[in-house]
Scaffold this motif. Structure first.
Motif: not given
Length: 104
Positions: A26, A30, A33-35, A81-83, A87
């Motif tokens: 990544y 990112a 922001q995503s994990v 995490y984003q999914s 989240w």
């Protein structure tokens, strides 16, 4: 490789997600922001449908996906995490990641 001003630095991120090791590269911004990695602030007694989870980093999350699973742990590690546009939260000791929403 040509380096330009607007290129992100890359970082390798490995996370245990749903029992499988997922590794991806990544941009460094990112990852932040995503994990999210933290710990539950105190006792965790599992998922009960609308469980509210307070983390050591000050964030508060609520369970939005119905799932019931009793599991007692004191200050377990948490990976968020984003999914799929939302989240998911993976709590140490529980195989399933559960959909959550941030309250604070």
């Amino acid at each position: 490789m040509n380096r330009t001003k607007g290129i992100f630095s890359l970082a390798l991120s490995a996370a245990l997600v749903g029992g499988a090791l997922v590794s991806a590269i990544y941009p460094s911004t990112a990852i932040a922001q995503s994990v999210i990695e933290s710990q539950v602030d105190g006792e965790f007694e599992g998922w009960a449908g609308e469980t509210v989870v307070k983390l050591m980093n000050g964030q508060i999350w609520i369970q939005t996906e119905y799932y019931y699973h009793y599991h007692y742990a004191y200050m377990p590690d948490v990976l968020i995490y984003q999914s799929g546009g939302g989240w998911k939260m993976k709590v140490e000791g529980i195989d399933k990641a559960v959909r959550v929403e941030q309250l604070r």
